[in-house]
Motif scaffolding. Structure first.
Motif, PDB file in Angstrom:
ATOM      1  N   MET A  83       8.744  39.886  57.987  1.00  0.00           N
ATOM      2  CA  MET A  83       9.956  40.690  58.165  1.00  0.00           C
ATOM      3  C   MET A  83       9.898  41.426  59.490  1.00  0.00           C
ATOM      4  N   ASP A  84      11.021  41.446  60.198  1.00  0.00           N
ATOM      5  CA  ASP A  84      11.117  42.152  61.476  1.00  0.00           C
ATOM      6  C   ASP A  84      10.870  43.643  61.240  1.00  0.00           C
ATOM      7  N   PRO A  85       9.925  44.275  61.972  1.00  0.00           N
ATOM      8  CA  PRO A  85       9.658  45.705  61.777  1.00  0.00           C
ATOM      9  C   PRO A  85      10.897  46.577  61.913  1.00  0.00           C
ATOM     10  N   ARG A  86      11.880  46.118  62.706  1.00  0.00           N
ATOM     11  CA  ARG A  86      13.091  46.908  62.881  1.00  0.00           C
ATOM     12  C   ARG A  86      13.901  47.006  61.592  1.00  0.00           C
ATOM     13  N   GLU A  87      13.634  46.085  60.653  1.00  0.00           N
ATOM     14  CA  GLU A  87      14.391  46.113  59.411  1.00  0.00           C
ATOM     15  C   GLU A  87      13.985  47.284  58.519  1.00  0.00           C
ATOM     16  N   TRP A  88      12.841  47.918  58.826  1.00  0.00           N
ATOM     17  CA  TRP A  88      12.506  49.147  58.108  1.00  0.00           C
ATOM     18  C   TRP A  88      13.564  50.217  58.360  1.00  0.00           C
ATOM     19  N   SER A  89      14.141  50.200  59.555  1.00  0.00           N
ATOM     20  CA  SER A  89      15.204  51.164  59.834  1.00  0.00           C
ATOM     21  C   SER A  89      16.420  50.874  58.971  1.00  0.00           C
ATOM     22  N   LEU A  90      16.691  49.593  58.708  1.00  0.00           N
ATOM     23  CA  LEU A  90      17.811  49.234  57.840  1.00  0.00           C
ATOM     24  C   LEU A  90      17.524  49.611  56.392  1.00  0.00           C
ATOM     25  N   THR A 107      13.797  31.359  48.869  1.00  0.00           N
ATOM     26  CA  THR A 107      13.783  32.778  48.501  1.00  0.00           C
ATOM     27  C   THR A 107      13.228  32.954  47.094  1.00  0.00           C
ATOM     28  N   ALA A 108      13.673  32.101  46.151  1.00  0.00           N
ATOM     29  CA  ALA A 108      13.171  32.178  44.777  1.00  0.00           C
ATOM     30  C   ALA A 108      11.660  31.964  44.742  1.00  0.00           C
ATOM     31  N   ALA A 109      11.171  31.021  45.570  1.00  0.00           N
ATOM     32  CA  ALA A 109       9.731  30.758  45.615  1.00  0.00           C
ATOM     33  C   ALA A 109       8.960  31.949  46.154  1.00  0.00           C
ATOM     34  N   TYR A 115      13.061  46.346  50.459  1.00  0.00           N
ATOM     35  CA  TYR A 115      12.099  45.580  51.267  1.00  0.00           C
ATOM     36  C   TYR A 115      12.146  44.111  50.854  1.00  0.00           C
ATOM     37  N   LEU A 116      12.166  43.855  49.551  1.00  0.00           N
ATOM     38  CA  LEU A 116      12.254  42.481  49.062  1.00  0.00           C
ATOM     39  C   LEU A 116      13.556  41.829  49.500  1.00  0.00           C
ATOM     40  N   PHE A 117      14.612  42.600  49.519  1.00  0.00           N
ATOM     41  CA  PHE A 117      15.931  42.108  49.930  1.00  0.00           C
ATOM     42  C   PHE A 117      15.864  41.507  51.333  1.00  0.00           C
ATOM     43  N   TYR A 118      15.199  42.203  52.245  1.00  0.00           N
ATOM     44  CA  TYR A 118      15.102  41.722  53.626  1.00  0.00           C
ATOM     45  C   TYR A 118      13.974  40.706  53.813  1.00  0.00           C
TER      46      TYR A 118
END
Length: 282
Positions: free
Chosen positions: A1-8, A210-212, A270-273
């Motif tokens: 996951m892109d670290p920037r997505e923590w901001s999201l 994604t399911a896997a 977090y799982l969502f992204y």
């Protein structure tokens, strides 16, 4: 996951929780004429301002050029991102105006409804951004369930812990309403998880990927997320409801439940992204 997505993660979770907490006070104000209750709701509005400041600052971490957010407002008619920026900013500005003008009841009531509408529009706009993406995991009703769940599950918990800070006649009734709402929302959201997993498993290669991920490398986090939400959050809230029926205000139980729900929602986001796989990749 892109670290920037923590901001999201911070932006979406905190904004949705703030909107949910505000909507509860809007509901409570319609059924309570008590001055002390109104002051408690106004105190909650004041707490939501720094929460929203953190959310908005976090959102800037995802933008390569934050000033472009302002220029994008010219696309309100066609862009869900522009609508998200507009309505989220509007929710914050109206919230601040409500706090500043709290002594003017007439103006404050109008602002309250406008703030609530802006908040709902902001959450819907957020969901639509992801719903319209190339990620199968974000398409369909799952994103709306996740964002709506955070709005009312974490929003109820946030409202409860703040309302504990000021005693008033209808406090027990409000806390009971918040607890029951959170419990029902969590159970509905949990009941939909198997359906969402089945839809992913039977979907495109990207959806199956994604399911896997959810059933494999991230299974431990899925289990932790729902253990916190259900075994800690829901069970503790049910215990709090029982204490309220005995004319007791179980502050410690609400604090524990809120913390568990907060961590649960952050894990869920977090799982969502982290598990979203774009079309064409599987």
């Amino acid at each position: 996951m892109d670290p920037r997505e923590w901001s999201l993660i911070l932006f979406t979770v905190l904004t949705q929780a703030s909107v949910g907490a505000f909507l509860f006070t809007l509901w409570f104000e319609q059924r309570s004429k008590e001055t002390a209750a109104r002051q408690a709701y106004q105190r909650l509005h004041g707490v939501l301002i720094p929460v929203m400041i953190v959310a908005l600052l976090a959102s800037l971490g995802h933008l390569g050029r934050p000033m472009q957010a302002l220029s994008s407002l010219g696309n309100l008619g066609t862009s869900w991102l522009s609508r998200e920026i507009f309505f989220t900013g509007g929710f914050f500005v109206l919230l601040v105006l409500m706090v500043l003008l709290k002594r003017n009841d007439g103006v404050r009531r109008v602002l309250a409804w406008l703030t609530g509408l802006a908040g709902v529009a902001a959450v819907i706009s957020m969901a639509m951004i992801y719903h319209m993406s190339i990620m199968p995991a974000w398409q369909g009703y799952g994103t709306f369930v996740a964002f709506g769940g955070t709005t009312f599950f974490l929003g109820a918990a946030l409202a409860a812990v703040v309302l504990l800070g000021r005693a008033y006649q209808d406090q027990a009734r409000d806390l009971r309403s918040l607890a029951w709402t959170a419990v029902v929302v969590a159970l509905i959201e949990a009941a939909l998880v198997p359906l969402q997993m089945a839809a992913l498993a039977g979907g495109s290669e990207a959806a199956q990927a994604t399911a896997a991920l959810l059933a494999g490398p991230y299974a431990w986090l899925v289990i932790l997320r729902w253990a916190l939400a259900l075994i800690v959050g829901v069970v503790v809230l049910l215990a709090a409801i029982r204490r309220l029926a005995m004319q007791q205000v179980p502050g410690s139980l609400f604090y524990v439940a809120c913390l568990a729900i907060l961590v649960s929602e952050i894990a869920g986001r977090y799982l969502f992204y982290a598990t979203a796989v774009p079309l064409g990749i599987g």
